[in-house]
Design an enzyme around this catalytic site. Sequence first.
Site, PDB file in Angstrom:
ATOM      1  N   HIS A  21       0.811  -1.218   0.000  1.00 49.72           N
ATOM      2  CA  HIS A  21       0.000   0.000   0.000  1.00 49.72           C
ATOM      3  C   HIS A  21       0.846   1.270   0.000  1.00 49.72           C
ATOM      4  O   HIS A  21       0.305   2.354  -0.222  1.00 49.72           O
ATOM      5  CB  HIS A  21      -0.933   0.007   1.207  1.00 49.72           C
ATOM      6  CG  HIS A  21      -2.009  -1.038   1.132  1.00 49.72           C
ATOM      7  ND1 HIS A  21      -3.308  -0.756   0.767  1.00 49.72           N
ATOM      8  CD2 HIS A  21      -1.970  -2.378   1.342  1.00 49.72           C
ATOM      9  CE1 HIS A  21      -4.022  -1.865   0.778  1.00 49.72           C
ATOM     10  NE2 HIS A  21      -3.246  -2.857   1.122  1.00 49.72           N
ATOM     11  N   ASP A  69       3.716   9.447  -1.330  1.00 49.59           N
ATOM     12  CA  ASP A  69       2.543   8.743  -0.829  1.00 49.59           C
ATOM     13  C   ASP A  69       2.218   7.583  -1.746  1.00 49.59           C
ATOM     14  O   ASP A  69       2.306   7.721  -2.979  1.00 49.59           O
ATOM     15  CB  ASP A  69       1.332   9.689  -0.763  1.00 49.59           C
ATOM     16  CG  ASP A  69       0.520   9.499   0.504  1.00 49.59           C
ATOM     17  OD1 ASP A  69       0.614   8.422   1.108  1.00 49.59           O
ATOM     18  OD2 ASP A  69      -0.214  10.428   0.884  1.00 49.59           O
TER      19      ASP A  69
END
Length: 447
Positions: free
Chosen positions: A157, A351
């Site tokens: 992730h 991110d």
Amino acid sequence: MSRLVVVSNRVPSPRERTQPAGGLTVGVRDAVRGTESLWFGWSGQQRADIAKQKPDLDRVDSVTYATIDLTHEQYERFYENFANGLLWPLCHYRIGIIEFSREDLQVYREVNDMFADHLVPLLREDDTIWIHDYHLFPLGEALRKRGVKAKIGFFLHIPFPPWSVMRVLPCAAQLLHELTAYDLIGVQTEEDVRNLDGCFEICGLNKRAYHFPIGIDPAEFAEQAVQSVMAPEVKRLKDSLRGRKLIIGVDRLDYSKGIPERFHGYEVFLNRYPEHKGEVVLLQVTPVSRAGVGSYQELRRELDELAGHINAMHGNFDWSPIRYLTQSAPRHILAGFHRIADVALVTPLRDGMNLVAKEFIAAQDEHDPGALILSYLAGAAPEMPEALLVNPYDAEDIADALHEALSMTPKERKRRWRVLHDDVTRNTASNWSETFLDMLRDTQPQA
């Protein structure tokens, strides 16, 4: 259809009304919804003696939640030190703050072995296993060593760095080799694919990754946003603005989110565009996380000082330019905050995806949508080109984008929002999980 077995470091309590809102939880919740599933991982609890523990089983609807505890040492060395103190900053390109310890690595592997030992007795022959995130890089290999022949997928992730960064980790080649035990490896972006595939190639490993950008449930979040506009908290916020424009930032306290850089950009905006002084408010919601890690404590002190400085230098008796909150807010209330906001300021330095940007778009009123300012270093940026893309390290770039967002015509805001909304509704959490699992089930299991 085979049973789905999901493994993540942390398993949310199925009986808590307020569920975590992270991308992993949102995405996996959609994957297991309505199908027979097993979700295995850490309970979030610590205890001194786990020698005789067995997984705690709790079935809710079609999902069985199986959790185990960690010792205090395992929590410190596996979770805080190696996973969050080393792998997290490494994958976010922050090699200057990592500290490697062979003892931490040993406990990291021991916990992954413990996960495998407790999971294997719960497995069925035809299960499909889906393992998540950096805490569990070696788990697939550990399961293979215990004779598991089922299809095993892995999804990361967070970002994956290039070999020039990854090689800083002394055990990098070994971790990469262990990743080859998975039948399918998924990452968030094409850049992550290039980085991971490059690492495999350099280490002489015949493996490749695929990108599966994660999404949200936009219809659910939009419904929460509409309903929450009338919530007392949202009404109080709106009333307190007294007609001022609202800029919103929502981030967990983490150095990867670029919050100090955001504050600097906001101050440059106030200096460069004084016509906005007294007319805007930046609401920054930053729940504290990983409070025991030194770098997070330093970050909190820095943000406290920056917010205080900006308010002291630019505010007056009836206006504070920044409202800075470190307590969490319920997800539905944040949805309401997003809906009434005029601008979302999302400026991570790095991110994996960043679902806040997608939530802001989902929450907007189609007749009067706000503008999204997004770091082009966020994983979401390639999917959201109609946002105002900025370099988070460039305070003047952030300042100019804030001025552009606040000055944008309604027609241009609507045009950009429609394109962004189409992107958000096309690539949902449900589509993400379905696409990954369909591809995993179509792969040939390893011999």
